[in-house]
Design a protein around this motif. Structure first.
Motif, PDB file in Angstrom:
ATOM      1  N   TRP A 121     -19.670  -6.960 -11.913  1.00 21.70           N
ATOM      2  CA  TRP A 121     -18.841  -6.869 -10.574  1.00 21.70           C
ATOM      3  C   TRP A 121     -19.156  -5.665  -9.761  1.00 21.70           C
ATOM      4  N   SER A 122     -18.882  -5.718  -8.483  1.00 21.80           N
ATOM      5  CA  SER A 122     -19.103  -4.588  -7.590  1.00 21.80           C
ATOM      6  C   SER A 122     -17.796  -3.890  -7.436  1.00 21.80           C
ATOM      7  N   ILE A 123     -17.933  -2.282  -7.487  1.00 22.79           N
ATOM      8  CA  ILE A 123     -17.013  -1.493  -7.422  1.00 22.79           C
ATOM      9  C   ILE A 123     -16.872  -0.911  -5.946  1.00 22.79           C
ATOM     10  N   THR A 124     -16.336  -1.518  -5.327  1.00 23.34           N
ATOM     11  CA  THR A 124     -16.097  -1.134  -3.629  1.00 23.34           C
ATOM     12  C   THR A 124     -15.556   0.495  -3.513  1.00 23.34           C
ATOM     13  N   GLY A 125     -14.640   0.728  -4.389  1.00 21.88           N
ATOM     14  CA  GLY A 125     -14.310   2.326  -4.131  1.00 21.88           C
ATOM     15  C   GLY A 125     -13.472   2.781  -5.308  1.00 21.88           C
ATOM     16  N   LEU A 126     -13.323   3.961  -5.718  1.00 25.81           N
ATOM     17  CA  LEU A 126     -12.484   4.604  -6.363  1.00 25.81           C
ATOM     18  C   LEU A 126     -11.757   5.766  -5.748  1.00 25.81           C
ATOM     19  N   SER A 127     -10.778   5.420  -5.513  1.00 27.24           N
ATOM     20  CA  SER A 127      -9.745   6.555  -4.731  1.00 27.24           C
ATOM     21  C   SER A 127      -8.336   6.793  -5.252  1.00 27.24           C
ATOM     22  N   LYS A 128      -7.789   7.932  -4.586  1.00 27.66           N
ATOM     23  CA  LYS A 128      -6.305   8.302  -5.237  1.00 27.66           C
ATOM     24  C   LYS A 128      -5.591   7.461  -4.434  1.00 27.66           C
ATOM     25  N   VAL A 129      -4.152   7.279  -4.853  1.00 27.04           N
ATOM     26  CA  VAL A 129      -3.264   6.410  -4.381  1.00 27.04           C
ATOM     27  C   VAL A 129      -2.964   7.263  -3.098  1.00 27.04           C
ATOM     28  N   LYS A 130      -2.575   8.462  -3.178  1.00 24.23           N
ATOM     29  CA  LYS A 130      -2.180   8.945  -1.846  1.00 24.23           C
ATOM     30  C   LYS A 130      -3.051   8.990  -0.615  1.00 24.23           C
ATOM     31  N   GLN A 131      -4.625   8.864  -1.136  1.00 23.36           N
ATOM     32  CA  GLN A 131      -5.467   8.700   0.049  1.00 23.36           C
ATOM     33  C   GLN A 131      -6.151   7.425  -0.025  1.00 23.36           C
ATOM     34  N   PRO A 132      -5.913   6.198  -0.119  1.00 21.78           N
ATOM     35  CA  PRO A 132      -6.686   5.028  -0.493  1.00 21.78           C
ATOM     36  C   PRO A 132      -7.700   4.748   0.471  1.00 21.78           C
ATOM     37  N   ASP A 133      -8.802   4.433  -0.136  1.00 20.34           N
ATOM     38  CA  ASP A 133     -10.005   4.171   0.705  1.00 20.34           C
ATOM     39  C   ASP A 133      -9.801   2.443   1.235  1.00 20.34           C
ATOM     40  N   LEU A 134      -9.348   2.403   2.476  1.00 19.97           N
ATOM     41  CA  LEU A 134      -8.766   1.192   3.110  1.00 19.97           C
ATOM     42  C   LEU A 134      -9.928   0.088   3.122  1.00 19.97           C
ATOM     43  N   THR A 135     -11.078   0.751   3.379  1.00 18.93           N
ATOM     44  CA  THR A 135     -12.278  -0.224   3.655  1.00 18.93           C
ATOM     45  C   THR A 135     -12.382  -1.053   2.105  1.00 18.93           C
ATOM     46  N   SER A 136     -12.463  -0.111   1.048  1.00 21.81           N
ATOM     47  CA  SER A 136     -12.737  -0.537  -0.309  1.00 21.81           C
ATOM     48  C   SER A 136     -11.724  -1.836  -0.737  1.00 21.81           C
ATOM     49  N   ILE A 137     -10.350  -1.517  -0.236  1.00 19.64           N
ATOM     50  CA  ILE A 137      -9.319  -2.492  -0.324  1.00 19.64           C
ATOM     51  C   ILE A 137      -9.688  -3.697   0.297  1.00 19.64           C
ATOM     52  N   GLN A 138     -10.132  -3.705   1.471  1.00 23.09           N
ATOM     53  CA  GLN A 138     -10.403  -4.826   2.331  1.00 23.09           C
ATOM     54  C   GLN A 138     -11.389  -5.552   1.878  1.00 23.09           C
ATOM     55  N   GLU A 139     -12.505  -4.959   1.184  1.00 29.43           N
ATOM     56  CA  GLU A 139     -13.628  -5.412   0.671  1.00 29.43           C
ATOM     57  C   GLU A 139     -13.370  -6.375  -0.601  1.00 29.43           C
ATOM     58  N   ALA A 140     -12.493  -5.816  -1.414  1.00 36.59           N
ATOM     59  CA  ALA A 140     -12.279  -6.101  -2.691  1.00 36.59           C
ATOM     60  C   ALA A 140     -11.670  -7.653  -2.934  1.00 36.59           C
ATOM     61  N   ASP A 141     -12.123  -8.222  -3.639  1.00 38.45           N
ATOM     62  CA  ASP A 141     -11.136  -9.486  -4.383  1.00 38.45           C
ATOM     63  C   ASP A 141      -9.956  -9.037  -5.145  1.00 38.45           C
ATOM     64  N   LEU A 142     -10.190  -7.818  -5.955  1.00 36.52           N
ATOM     65  CA  LEU A 142      -9.129  -7.354  -6.856  1.00 36.52           C
ATOM     66  C   LEU A 142      -8.983  -5.961  -6.687  1.00 36.52           C
ATOM     67  N   VAL A 143      -7.642  -5.625  -6.515  1.00 36.30           N
ATOM     68  CA  VAL A 143      -7.456  -4.090  -6.576  1.00 36.30           C
ATOM     69  C   VAL A 143      -6.858  -3.660  -7.869  1.00 36.30           C
ATOM     70  N   LEU A 144      -7.420  -2.842  -8.590  1.00 36.44           N
ATOM     71  CA  LEU A 144      -6.622  -2.097  -9.568  1.00 36.44           C
ATOM     72  C   LEU A 144      -5.843  -0.965  -9.122  1.00 36.44           C
ATOM     73  N   ILE A 145      -4.929  -0.785  -9.740  1.00 37.77           N
ATOM     74  CA  ILE A 145      -3.954   0.429  -9.401  1.00 37.77           C
ATOM     75  C   ILE A 145      -3.469   1.148 -10.730  1.00 37.77           C
ATOM     76  N   GLY A 146      -3.600   2.237 -10.974  1.00 36.20           N
ATOM     77  CA  GLY A 146      -3.337   2.881 -12.073  1.00 36.20           C
ATOM     78  C   GLY A 146      -2.639   4.249 -11.869  1.00 36.20           C
ATOM     79  N   THR A 147      -1.707   4.555 -12.905  1.00 39.24           N
ATOM     80  CA  THR A 147      -1.076   5.828 -12.534  1.00 39.24           C
ATOM     81  C   THR A 147      -0.549   6.169 -14.149  1.00 39.24           C
ATOM     82  N   TRP A 148      -0.044   7.276 -14.313  1.00 41.40           N
ATOM     83  CA  TRP A 148       0.286   7.914 -15.395  1.00 41.40           C
ATOM     84  C   TRP A 148       1.835   7.800 -15.708  1.00 41.40           C
TER      85      TRP A 148
END
Length: 142
Positions: free
Chosen positions: A30-57
Motif C-alpha cells: 500500500w502507499s501511504i499518501t500522508g500522515l497528518s494531524k486531525v487539526k491540520q489535515p493534509d488535504l492533498t493526501s486525503i484527495q489522493e487516497a483510496d482510504l482515509v484512516l482516522i484515529g484519536t485517543w
C-alpha cells in the motif's frame, strides 16, 4: 491501495499506532499518501487516497464516560464523500462506546466507513497488526 492517515494524539500512543499500521500496510504494497494531524489535515493526501484512516485517543473516567477526543474536529473534517474510511482509537483501560462514536463522526464527513478498531495502548503492536490485517482483508475482497 493508497491510504491517508489523520491522527489526534496526546501522549504519542495514537501516533505510534498510526505509524505501525502504516508500516504494516506498506509491507502489503500500500502507499501511504500522508500522515497528518486531525487539526491540520493534509488535504492533498486525503484527495489522493483510496482510504482515509482516522484515529484519536479515548478520554473519560476509567470505566464510564469514555469518548473519542476531538470528536468535533473529526466531524468537521473536509467532506470525504465517495472516500472509504476506517476509524481507530487508543485507550488505557476500556474504550466504552468511543469507537462507535468515532465511526459515526467519520461517517458524518460523507465517507463510507469500512471498519475500525479500539487499540489498547498496552498492545499497540498486536492491535495495529490486527487492524492492518482487517483493512487489507476487507478491501481486497471489496
Amino acid at each position: 491501495m493508497k491510504a491517508a492517515i489523520l491522527v489526534e494524539s496526546l501522549t504519542g500512543n495514537t501516533w505510534k499506532a498510526a505509524e505501525k499500521t502504516a508500516d504494516l500496510l506498506a509491507q502489503e504494497r500500500w502507499s501511504i499518501t500522508g500522515l497528518s494531524k486531525v487539526k491540520q489535515p493534509d488535504l492533498t493526501s486525503i484527495q489522493e487516497a483510496d482510504l482515509v484512516l482516522i484515529g484519536t485517543w479515548v478520554h473519560g473516567a476509567f470505566v464510564f464516560g469514555q469518548a473519542p477526543w476531538a470528536i468535533n474536529n473529526i466531524a468537521n473534517l473536509p467532506a470525504m464523500r465517495g472516500k472509504k474510511a476506517a476509524a481507530f482509537c487508543t485507550f488505557a483501560l476500556h474504550p466504552g462506546k468511543a469507537l462507535d462514536r468515532l465511526t459515526m463522526a467519520v461517517g458524518d464527513t460523507g465517507a463510507y466507513v469500512v471498519g475500525g478498531l479500539a487499540i489498547s495502548r498496552s498492545k499497540l503492536d498486536e492491535h495495529s497488526e490486527i487492524f492492518a490485517e482487517r483493512l487489507v482483508g476487507s478491501l481486497t475482497t471489496a
